[in-house]
Design a protein around this motif. Structure first.
Motif, PDB file in Angstrom:
ATOM      1  N   THR A 133       0.830  -1.199   0.000  1.00  0.00           N
ATOM      2  CA  THR A 133       0.000   0.000   0.000  1.00  0.00           C
ATOM      3  C   THR A 133       0.865   1.250   0.000  1.00  0.00           C
ATOM      4  OG1 THR A 133      -1.721  -1.193   1.228  1.00  0.00           O
ATOM      5  CG2 THR A 133      -1.863   1.200   1.211  1.00  0.00           C
ATOM      6  N   ALA A 134       1.937   1.244   0.808  1.00  0.00           N
ATOM      7  CA  ALA A 134       2.845   2.388   0.840  1.00  0.00           C
ATOM      8  C   ALA A 134       3.433   2.664  -0.531  1.00  0.00           C
ATOM      9  CB  ALA A 134       3.960   2.131   1.854  1.00  0.00           C
ATOM     10  N   VAL A 135       3.742   1.619  -1.258  1.00  0.00           N
ATOM     11  CA  VAL A 135       4.258   1.776  -2.616  1.00  0.00           C
ATOM     12  C   VAL A 135       3.156   2.264  -3.550  1.00  0.00           C
ATOM     13  CG1 VAL A 135       5.203   0.545  -4.601  1.00  0.00           C
ATOM     14  CG2 VAL A 135       6.098   0.086  -2.298  1.00  0.00           C
ATOM     15  N   ALA A 136       1.971   1.673  -3.452  1.00  0.00           N
ATOM     16  CA  ALA A 136       0.881   1.988  -4.381  1.00  0.00           C
ATOM     17  C   ALA A 136       0.442   3.440  -4.289  1.00  0.00           C
ATOM     18  CB  ALA A 136      -0.298   1.059  -4.130  1.00  0.00           C
ATOM     19  N   ILE A 137       0.385   4.001  -3.072  1.00  0.00           N
ATOM     20  CA  ILE A 137      -0.089   5.385  -2.951  1.00  0.00           C
ATOM     21  C   ILE A 137       0.899   6.374  -3.546  1.00  0.00           C
ATOM     22  CG2 ILE A 137      -1.490   4.888  -0.907  1.00  0.00           C
ATOM     23  CD1 ILE A 137       0.723   6.214   0.771  1.00  0.00           C
ATOM     24  N   ARG A 138       2.094   5.911  -3.872  1.00  0.00           N
ATOM     25  CA  ARG A 138       3.099   6.776  -4.473  1.00  0.00           C
ATOM     26  C   ARG A 138       3.171   6.585  -5.985  1.00  0.00           C
ATOM     27  NH1 ARG A 138       4.674   5.705   0.847  1.00  0.00           N
ATOM     28  NH2 ARG A 138       5.792   7.422   1.891  1.00  0.00           N
ATOM     29  N   THR A 139       2.161   5.935  -6.572  1.00  0.00           N
ATOM     30  CA  THR A 139       2.075   5.741  -8.025  1.00  0.00           C
ATOM     31  C   THR A 139       0.760   6.323  -8.532  1.00  0.00           C
ATOM     32  OG1 THR A 139       1.072   3.554  -7.828  1.00  0.00           O
ATOM     33  CG2 THR A 139       3.481   3.648  -7.916  1.00  0.00           C
ATOM     34  N   PRO A 140       0.654   6.620  -9.826  1.00  0.00           N
ATOM     35  CA  PRO A 140      -0.526   7.322 -10.332  1.00  0.00           C
ATOM     36  C   PRO A 140      -1.838   6.552 -10.197  1.00  0.00           C
ATOM     37  CG  PRO A 140       1.286   7.449 -11.901  1.00  0.00           C
ATOM     38  CD  PRO A 140       1.688   6.464 -10.857  1.00  0.00           C
ATOM     39  N   ALA A 141      -1.858   5.288 -10.609  1.00  0.00           N
ATOM     40  CA  ALA A 141      -3.110   4.527 -10.601  1.00  0.00           C
ATOM     41  C   ALA A 141      -3.344   3.826  -9.269  1.00  0.00           C
ATOM     42  CB  ALA A 141      -3.107   3.496 -11.730  1.00  0.00           C
ATOM     43  N   ARG A 142      -2.330   3.851  -8.388  1.00  0.00           N
ATOM     44  CA  ARG A 142      -2.414   3.275  -7.039  1.00  0.00           C
ATOM     45  C   ARG A 142      -2.737   1.783  -7.030  1.00  0.00           C
ATOM     46  NH1 ARG A 142      -3.246   7.825  -3.641  1.00  0.00           N
ATOM     47  NH2 ARG A 142      -4.408   6.702  -2.065  1.00  0.00           N
ATOM     48  N   PRO A 143      -2.200   0.995  -7.966  1.00  0.00           N
ATOM     49  CA  PRO A 143      -2.499  -0.450  -7.946  1.00  0.00           C
ATOM     50  C   PRO A 143      -1.481  -1.227  -7.125  1.00  0.00           C
ATOM     51  CG  PRO A 143      -1.330   0.089  -9.965  1.00  0.00           C
ATOM     52  CD  PRO A 143      -1.351   1.337  -9.116  1.00  0.00           C
ATOM     53  N   THR A 144      -1.921  -2.004  -6.147  1.00  0.00           N
ATOM     54  CA  THR A 144      -0.983  -2.841  -5.418  1.00  0.00           C
ATOM     55  C   THR A 144      -0.422  -3.942  -6.307  1.00  0.00           C
ATOM     56  OG1 THR A 144      -2.811  -4.187  -4.587  1.00  0.00           O
ATOM     57  CG2 THR A 144      -2.025  -2.417  -3.156  1.00  0.00           C
ATOM     58  N   ALA A 145      -1.146  -4.282  -7.375  1.00  0.00           N
ATOM     59  CA  ALA A 145      -0.697  -5.352  -8.268  1.00  0.00           C
ATOM     60  C   ALA A 145       0.617  -5.005  -8.962  1.00  0.00           C
ATOM     61  CB  ALA A 145      -1.771  -5.665  -9.300  1.00  0.00           C
ATOM     62  N   ASP A 146       0.963  -3.727  -9.050  1.00  0.00           N
ATOM     63  CA  ASP A 146       2.215  -3.360  -9.710  1.00  0.00           C
ATOM     64  C   ASP A 146       3.416  -3.855  -8.902  1.00  0.00           C
ATOM     65  OD1 ASP A 146       3.763  -2.192 -11.750  1.00  0.00           O
ATOM     66  OD2 ASP A 146       4.006  -0.355 -10.592  1.00  0.00           O
ATOM     67  N   LEU A 147       3.290  -3.894  -7.586  1.00  0.00           N
ATOM     68  CA  LEU A 147       4.377  -4.461  -6.789  1.00  0.00           C
ATOM     69  C   LEU A 147       4.482  -5.957  -7.021  1.00  0.00           C
ATOM     70  CD1 LEU A 147       6.623  -4.219  -4.708  1.00  0.00           C
ATOM     71  CD2 LEU A 147       4.898  -4.534  -2.919  1.00  0.00           C
ATOM     72  N   ALA A 148       3.351  -6.640  -7.141  1.00  0.00           N
ATOM     73  CA  ALA A 148       3.384  -8.078  -7.438  1.00  0.00           C
ATOM     74  C   ALA A 148       4.150  -8.328  -8.728  1.00  0.00           C
ATOM     75  CB  ALA A 148       1.963  -8.623  -7.540  1.00  0.00           C
ATOM     76  N   ARG A 149       3.909  -7.494  -9.724  1.00  0.00           N
ATOM     77  CA  ARG A 149       4.626  -7.639 -10.997  1.00  0.00           C
ATOM     78  C   ARG A 149       6.121  -7.424 -10.806  1.00  0.00           C
ATOM     79  NH1 ARG A 149       7.470  -5.054 -13.960  1.00  0.00           N
ATOM     80  NH2 ARG A 149       7.213  -3.191 -12.664  1.00  0.00           N
ATOM     81  N   ALA A 150       6.502  -6.405 -10.004  1.00  0.00           N
ATOM     82  CA  ALA A 150       7.914  -6.117  -9.780  1.00  0.00           C
ATOM     83  C   ALA A 150       8.611  -7.253  -9.029  1.00  0.00           C
ATOM     84  CB  ALA A 150       8.062  -4.801  -9.015  1.00  0.00           C
ATOM     85  N   LEU A 151       7.896  -7.866  -8.083  1.00  0.00           N
ATOM     86  CA  LEU A 151       8.457  -9.014  -7.357  1.00  0.00           C
ATOM     87  C   LEU A 151       8.631 -10.210  -8.280  1.00  0.00           C
ATOM     88  CD1 LEU A 151       6.358  -8.698  -4.080  1.00  0.00           C
ATOM     89  CD2 LEU A 151       8.826  -8.340  -4.266  1.00  0.00           C
ATOM     90  N   ASP A 152       7.629 -10.478  -9.088  1.00  0.00           N
ATOM     91  CA  ASP A 152       7.698 -11.622  -9.999  1.00  0.00           C
ATOM     92  C   ASP A 152       8.754 -11.429 -11.081  1.00  0.00           C
ATOM     93  OD1 ASP A 152       5.725 -12.907  -8.599  1.00  0.00           O
ATOM     94  OD2 ASP A 152       4.113 -12.381  -9.972  1.00  0.00           O
ATOM     95  N   ALA A 153       9.010 -10.160 -11.447  1.00  0.00           N
ATOM     96  CA  ALA A 153      10.006  -9.872 -12.477  1.00  0.00           C
ATOM     97  C   ALA A 153      11.422  -9.829 -11.923  1.00  0.00           C
ATOM     98  CB  ALA A 153       9.670  -8.544 -13.153  1.00  0.00           C
ATOM     99  N   GLY A 154      11.569  -9.913 -10.602  1.00  0.00           N
ATOM    100  CA  GLY A 154      12.903  -9.861 -10.016  1.00  0.00           C
ATOM    101  C   GLY A 154      13.473  -8.464  -9.924  1.00  0.00           C
ATOM    102  N   GLU A 155      12.641  -7.439 -10.084  1.00  0.00           N
ATOM    103  CA  GLU A 155      13.110  -6.056  -9.972  1.00  0.00           C
ATOM    104  C   GLU A 155      13.206  -5.626  -8.510  1.00  0.00           C
ATOM    105  OE1 GLU A 155      10.835  -4.852 -14.162  1.00  0.00           O
ATOM    106  OE2 GLU A 155      10.145  -4.043 -12.236  1.00  0.00           O
ATOM    107  N   VAL A 156      12.338  -6.184  -7.670  1.00  0.00           N
ATOM    108  CA  VAL A 156      12.280  -5.866  -6.242  1.00  0.00           C
ATOM    109  C   VAL A 156      12.293  -7.181  -5.469  1.00  0.00           C
ATOM    110  CG1 VAL A 156      10.844  -4.878  -4.401  1.00  0.00           C
ATOM    111  CG2 VAL A 156      11.019  -3.708  -6.622  1.00  0.00           C
ATOM    112  N   VAL A 157      12.976  -7.212  -4.339  1.00  0.00           N
ATOM    113  CA  VAL A 157      12.969  -8.387  -3.458  1.00  0.00           C
ATOM    114  C   VAL A 157      12.656  -7.915  -2.035  1.00  0.00           C
ATOM    115  CG1 VAL A 157      14.583  -9.724  -4.865  1.00  0.00           C
ATOM    116  CG2 VAL A 157      15.460  -8.238  -3.035  1.00  0.00           C
ATOM    117  N   ARG A 158      12.395  -8.884  -1.170  1.00  0.00           N
ATOM    118  CA  ARG A 158      12.193  -8.571   0.249  1.00  0.00           C
ATOM    119  C   ARG A 158      13.206  -9.376   1.057  1.00  0.00           C
ATOM    120  NH1 ARG A 158       6.952  -9.205   4.250  1.00  0.00           N
ATOM    121  NH2 ARG A 158       6.930 -11.312   3.373  1.00  0.00           N
ATOM    122  N   SER A 159      13.862  -8.696   1.988  1.00  0.00           N
ATOM    123  CA  SER A 159      14.858  -9.366   2.827  1.00  0.00           C
ATOM    124  C   SER A 159      15.050  -8.545   4.094  1.00  0.00           C
ATOM    125  CB  SER A 159      16.169  -9.544   2.059  1.00  0.00           C
ATOM    126  OG  SER A 159      17.048 -10.407   2.777  1.00  0.00           O
TER     127      SER A 159
END
Length: 357
Positions: free
Chosen positions: A46-72
């Motif tokens: 949500t913190a990421v989504a509110i900082r994007t134009p369309a505010r979709p949480t699904a965009d982070l899911a795409r970034a995780l699946d694409a290997g652009e973002v990780v969690r550690s």
């Protein structure tokens, strides 16, 4: 040197953190913020989504699946979202203190060096075959090879392997994030010439106005180290005085604030654990100390979502599914109440409404 009123610090930080104006994508947001606290994955999304134009949480899911973002656990022994390319050098800079700090807990759990070596081997062999694994399946594999995982032992095995850069959390399996071998999953790596200066630079660009104490609290590094980081990049930033204490801020922040002043002073809903509060040692500039208990009831380390007006926290909210229960500290004016209704309607929801942490 410019003097900045303490009551205005929050509006400058909302701009620095790009709540206003927003960025193009989840990947851009995580890259700009440098690291996003993420023990609550739904809150982080949500913190990421509110900082994007369309505010979709699904965009982070795409970034995780694409290997652009990780969690550690790159800093402070706390889960964060981080750009995959930054993972290894930030671990090298910050994670050693967590490895040392958790040594006694590992001993209390009966985790010896030989157990860590076994967990490393088992994870490497298992993930070489599966590519990715849920937490439960990986812990089952540890247990199958004689490593007990109850009572926090499994968590600490995973934590240690992530601190060493062996594992990280990457793509999703439904609403659960899976573990991967970090060396295989991260396809591109940055290697800054001066890691401390670079991490300080990234922090100040996205979190200023801030002090060395703020950087030390954010990274978990010693205050003396944070001061050296500030000294290394001081010429790249502007200095402002807040209550006679020097803070550094990126030069673009006052310019962006002048352009977006009305939007930034509007009402905003920020999720619990948002960087707006957690990114600093001193939160009193944006949250009156008398209301701190309302944000973290009982001091249990769980942060409620916050209602922010003109850069100051004026209330809290909790969330159940897509419903928000808002508790303002004082009655909102009619215009603010209308703004709250608009924000509630547009608050991000979607794939993380019932996510596994």
């Amino acid at each position: 040197m410019t003097r900045l009123a303490a009551r205005d610090v929050g509006t400058w930080r909302l701009v620095a953190q790009r709540v206003v104006p927003v960025l193009a994508s989840a990947t851009a947001v995580v890259g700009h913020l440098a690291a996003v606290q993420a023990q609550d994955l739904r809150g982080a999304a949500t913190a990421v989504a509110i900082r994007t134009p369309a505010r979709p949480t699904a965009d982070l899911a795409r970034a995780l699946d694409a290997g652009e973002v990780v969690r550690s656990w790159p800093m402070r022994g706390t889960l964060h979202l981080i750009a995959a390319a930054d993972l290894f050098w930030v671990l090298e800079l910050c994670a050693a203190r967590t490895v040392t700090a958790t040594r006694r807990r590992r001993a209390d759990l009966g985790i010896a060096d030989a157990d860590l070596e076994t967990a490393h081997r088992v994870a490497a062999e298992f993930l070489a075959g599966t590519g990715r694994s849920t937490r439960a399946d990986l812990l089952t594999e540890f247990a199958r090879h004689g490593q007990a995982t109850t009572g926090g032992r499994g968590y600490h095995l995973l934590l240690h392997l992530c601190l060493l850069g062996v594992l990280c959390q990457g793509p999703l399996a439904g609403r659960e994030q899976t573990f991967v071998l970090a060396g295989d999953w991260v396809r591109a790596r940055r290697t800054p010439e001066d890691p401390l200066a670079e991490w300080t630079r990234r922090y100040l660009r996205s979190h200023g106005p801030a002090t060395p104490a703020d950087l030390a609290a954010w990274t978990g590094l010693p205050l003396g180290t944070a001061r050296r980081g500030f000294a290394a990049v001081r010429d790249e930033f502007e200095a402002v005085l807040v209550d006679d204490v020097e803070h550094l801020v990126h030069p673009e922040v006052p310019e962006l604030l002048a352009t977006h002043r009305r939007a930034v002073r509007d009402l905003h809903l920020l999720p619990g654990f948002d960087e707006f509060l957690l990114g600093y040692a001193d939160r009193s500039h944006v949250l009156a100390p008398g209301y701190a208990e309302r944000v973290t009831p009982g001091g249990n380390g769980i942060f409620r979502g916050t209602v922010v007006v003109a850069g100051n926290v004026v209330g809290t909210f909790t969330r159940a599914g897509t419903e928000l229960d808002v508790e303002p500290f004082a009655e909102l004016s009619v215009p603010r109440a209308k703004a709250l209704a608009r924000r509630r309607t547009g608050f991000p929801s979607g794939w993380l409404d019932s996510v596994t942490p």
